[in-house]
Design a protein around this motif. Structure first.
Motif, PDB file in Angstrom:
ATOM      1  N   ALA A  24       0.832  -1.208   0.000  1.00 40.43           N
ATOM      2  CA  ALA A  24       0.000   0.000   0.000  1.00 40.43           C
ATOM      3  C   ALA A  24       0.865   1.256   0.000  1.00 40.43           C
ATOM      4  N   ALA A  67       0.890   4.040  -2.933  1.00 38.02           N
ATOM      5  CA  ALA A  67       0.596   5.426  -2.577  1.00 38.02           C
ATOM      6  C   ALA A  67       1.719   6.352  -3.009  1.00 38.02           C
ATOM      7  N   PRO A 101      -4.997   6.357  -2.918  1.00 39.16           N
ATOM      8  CA  PRO A 101      -5.645   6.192  -1.607  1.00 39.16           C
ATOM      9  C   PRO A 101      -6.941   6.988  -1.475  1.00 39.16           C
TER      10      PRO A 101
END
Length: 47
Positions: free
Chosen positions: A18, A22, A29
């Motif tokens: 993640a 991002a 996000p």
């Protein structure tokens, strides 16, 4: 105890993925949060 190690490793891997996504795509996000809200509203409407 192997299960705890596996789950914690999985969580760390997901967090790292993640963070990488991002960093590459800063709007992802926000878009995921917005789409998640839409999904929750549609699920609430079904019930």
């Amino acid at each position: 105890m192997k299960v705890v190690g596996f789950i914690s490793g999985l969580a760390v891997g997901m967090a790292a993925t993640a963070a990488a996504v991002a960093a590459m795509y800063p709007d992802v996000p926000r878009r995921m949060k917005r789409d998640g809200r839409h999904v929750m509203h549609s699920v609430k409407r079904m019930f």
